[in-house]
Design an enzyme around this catalytic site. Sequence first.
Site, PDB file in Angstrom:
ATOM      1  N   LYS A 185      23.798 -10.065 -32.480  1.00  0.00           N
ATOM      2  CA  LYS A 185      22.749  -9.059 -32.346  1.00  0.00           C
ATOM      3  C   LYS A 185      22.074  -8.875 -33.699  1.00  0.00           C
ATOM      4  O   LYS A 185      22.735  -8.651 -34.707  1.00  0.00           O
ATOM      5  CB  LYS A 185      23.321  -7.713 -31.885  1.00  0.00           C
ATOM      6  N   VAL A 186      20.752  -8.975 -33.677  1.00  0.00           N
ATOM      7  CA  VAL A 186      19.944  -8.813 -34.880  1.00  0.00           C
ATOM      8  C   VAL A 186      19.159  -7.515 -34.734  1.00  0.00           C
ATOM      9  O   VAL A 186      18.557  -7.289 -33.687  1.00  0.00           O
ATOM     10  CB  VAL A 186      18.984 -10.019 -35.046  1.00  0.00           C
TER      11      VAL A 186
END
Length: 164
Positions: free
Chosen positions: A154-155
Amino acid sequence: PIYIRRLDKIAAWEAQHRFPLPELARLGQSIWLDNIHREMLQDGEFRALVKQGVLGVTSNPSIFEKAFTRDVYAEDIKRLSAEGKSPDLVAEGLMIADIQEACDQLAAVYDLTDGHDGFVSLELPPALSFEADKSVVKAKELWDAVDRPNLMIKVPGTPEGVKA
């Protein structure tokens, strides 16, 4: 009251052998658990949720911060700290181990759905939210460390995160 109507609906689903989570999956929805900790991975709770229709799990730093207060982590925290690891590296090592285990427990879902479901997410450290280049480097490090095809990095949704 409303809870009696809900219980009646659940009873009707059960009577038809149509349980809520598989029914949602049939309708194209993937149900993800928004919690993870070592105890649930070891005691069968997570596997039971997967059998009930949970198709993925998400994690984030605050989930792990709460998890690390559990007794099940104490010995590893002491050992890693005694090895001279910084608190950040201790936390990262514990997270990676739990994420690997969750990935392994969801591997069959990942395989059976041809990679559509069965993912475990691991969020980049919040300190990198505004550092695109460092985020890419860290994402690659985490990907290599976890070494599971059903890992999802997850960014953060910042302009720099979009670039990363």
